[in-house]
Design an enzyme around this catalytic site. Structure first.
Site, short mmCIF file in Angstrom:
data_model
loop_
_atom_site.label_atom_id
_atom_site.label_comp_id
_atom_site.label_asym_id
_atom_site.label_seq_id
_atom_site.Cartn_x
_atom_site.Cartn_y
_atom_site.Cartn_z
N LYS A 131 -49.97 6.65 2.12
CA LYS A 131 -50.33 7.91 1.44
C LYS A 131 -49.83 9.28 1.84
O LYS A 131 -49.97 8.92 3.00
CB LYS A 131 -51.79 7.74 1.52
CG LYS A 131 -52.53 9.12 0.73
CD LYS A 131 -54.41 8.77 0.54
CE LYS A 131 -54.34 10.23 -0.02
NZ LYS A 131 -56.10 10.13 -0.08
N SER A 206 -57.79 11.01 -4.64
CA SER A 206 -57.01 11.44 -4.12
C SER A 206 -55.60 10.63 -3.54
O SER A 206 -54.44 10.91 -3.67
CB SER A 206 -57.20 11.93 -2.84
OG SER A 206 -57.51 11.62 -1.58
N SER A 230 -61.68 7.90 -3.33
CA SER A 230 -60.02 8.34 -3.29
C SER A 230 -59.41 6.69 -3.13
O SER A 230 -58.15 6.93 -3.94
CB SER A 230 -59.92 9.31 -1.89
OG SER A 230 -60.42 10.34 -2.33
#
Length: 532
Positions: A131, A206, A230
């Site tokens: 990420k 996210s 997330s």
């Protein structure tokens, strides 16, 4: 009665504001956006892409396949599919190929046997994606914030360093929502990520770029973070596995934004992957010394566990109703556990779950043990210390001039409204303590709770703006500090992933991970996009 009525009216007003912002967002983009020849990604044809990280590492160690061939197979897949999903936002292919050649050279020397290699490098030569919010040396680390677009990581986040030390080879970094605070992964630097099962649908957030990258077989293991779901929402929407560990087990160091106040306790870094057998070995690596807090070596017998389930939150006015196909999928799991495993499965009604959003907001706004206040979201949006006006940014956005996304602007506008006064804070804090006590006592050290991952399957792009509070189905377990594994349960009749959350008591991660492996065997796990 009056304070409760007032609170409900305020929350309805907030929901209405979110709905209006969503309509603006959808209308502004109704005539734009990319057009696709197909609504799904192409199916996988390369066999190497259909193996778990554990299996790939074994083949590489035993010299049955060259590491460079594995890395090149993934690069080829990325080049074919990533233009559609926009999951990986920065490649490091040349570095990855050099590292793969180094692995092959080392193995050719035959200085160490398979057992030694496995102990030293359990993920030797295995492709990894990270990420973008995490530091990966030489890669951007903006978290989708335009004023950080030139920020390049000079070192690795703790978990990234541990995975690299275990032999994993990063292929690139993956997309996220702006400042990692929304459940659709889109920002003004990298654009929007698309769901590989239907490109018109969201990937979650996210860690959404990570979710769709793994689901599209552009990677096999990945790193995500979770403060309100997330890891789990992207894992659910993309039909893969994701684990939110017990708090304090895996280091959060080396990611942006940095959690402060009570948020430090609720933010968790964890593994995301296509195959359940990678969850536990990944967690062992990522936790480092923190692994001693868990009981991963304990043998789990599912028939001896106590299972509990709940099909919805009890009727919150803020959340959507749970889709019938999700309820049916959950009931199939319950029936399977009863008939095939012979386990005890009990339906429960936890009345305070319908206040999940309020509890999450209360805990997120709390001070830490050190007395520090959480960082304000509007301050994180500031341009190198220069304050921004959320209202002015909204006006600029309507004119196409803002560098921020509408969810970020909306959150900045609502931030102060979402904070409760001392009376409401005490009320919802007491509610959190009561619910935590009820769940911990119910689960003990041998209990597992099955709960919906989200009220709906992956919605179409922009729809989350009209349903801003639905994330509370995952966020509640951050507030309660419990370990959760997100498990896929096949596809619905429209070809979108189904799934379920598996929850256990504090530091009983081994229970949820064992259930995840069983559900994969029983219900099929990840389904290749474009296959049907």
């Amino acid at each position: 009665m009056a304070p409760l009525l007032t609170a409900r009216i305020q929350l309805l007003l907030l929901q209405a504001m979110g709905f209006l912002i969503g309509l603006v967002g959808q209308a502004a983009r109704a005539f734009g956006g990319p057009k696709f020849d197909s609504m799904t990604t192409r199916p996988v044809t390369e066999p190497l892409l259909l193996l778990s990280g554990v299996q790939l590492a074994k083949l590489i160690r035993q010299r049955k396949v060259k590491c460079i061939d594995v890395i090149q197979a993934y690069i080829n897949r990325i080049m074919d599919v990533n233009p559609l999903i926009n999951g990986i936002v920065k490649y490091r292919f040349e570095e990855a190929k050099k590292e793969a050649h180094a692995v092959d050279t080392k193995l050719a020397e035959k200085q160490e046997d398979d057992a030694t290699l496995e102990k030293k490098w359990p993920y030797l030569g295995v492709p990894l994606t990270v990420k973008e919010a995490f530091q990966l040396q030489g890669m951007p680390n903006s978290s989708g914030l335009v004023n950080r677009r030139d920020t390049i990581s000079q070192t690795d986040a703790t978990v990234v360093a541990l995975l690299k030390e275990a032999g994993a080879i990063p292929l690139g970094i993956t997309n996220c929502s702006e400042l990692c605070m929304w459940y659709e992964s889109s920002n003004k630097i990298y654009g929007r990520s698309n769901n590989p099962y239907d490109l018109r649908h969201i990937v979650g957030g996210s860690s959404g770029g990570e979710g769709c990258t793994l689901a599209a077989a552009c990677s096999v293991i990945g790193v995500g973070s979770d403060i309100g779901g997330s890891i789990r929402m992207p894992a659910f929407f993309n039909g893969i596995f994701g684990h939110k560990p017990s708090p304090g087990v895996v280091s959060n160091n080396g990611q942006f934004p940095v959690a402060r106040g009570a948020q430090e306790l609720f933010q968790c870094t964890g593994p995301m992957c296509r195959y359940a057998e990678d969850l536990t070995p990944m967690l062992r690596v990522m936790a480092g010394p923190g692994i001693q807090k868990l009981k991963l070596d304990e043998k789990v017998h599912l028939k001896d566990l106590k299972f509990y389930w709940m099909e919805h939150d009890g009727g919150s006015i803020l959340m959507s109703k749970v889709d019938q196909d999700l309820i049916l999928a959950q009931k199939k799991v319950v029936a399977h556990l009863e008939t095939m495993v012979g386990a005890s499965v009990q339906h429960v009604k936890l009345k305070q779950m319908k206040y999940s959003f309020q509890i999450w907001v209360t805990m997120m706004s709390a001070k830490g043990h050190d007395g520090k206040e959480p960082v304000k979201f509007v301050d994180l949006l500031s341009d190198h210390g220069k304050p921004i006006s959320p209202l002015w940014e909204l006006i600029k956005w309507c004119l196409g001039r803002s560098t921020h996304t509408i969810p970020a602007i909306g959150l900045a506008l609502l931030e102060e409204k979402l904070k409760y006064n001392s009376e409401k804070y005490k009320r919802f804090k007491a509610m959190e303590e009561s619910l935590h006590k009820e769940l911990v006592e119910m689960l003990g050290d041998d209990g597992v709770f099955l709960y919906p991952s989200h009220p709906t399957v992956a919605p179409q792009h922009h729809v989350p703006l009209t349903r801003p509070f639905n994330f509370a189905y995952t966020g509640i377990f951050n507030a309660l500090g419990l370990p959760v594994t997100q498990c896929p349960l096949g596809l619905n009749d429209k070809g979108l992933p189904l799934g379920i959350q598996v929850v256990a008591g504090p530091f009983n991660d081994h229970l949820t991970l064992a259930v995840a492996q069983y559900l994969e065997k029983s219900f099929g796990g990840w389904v290749c996009p474009g296959k049907f």
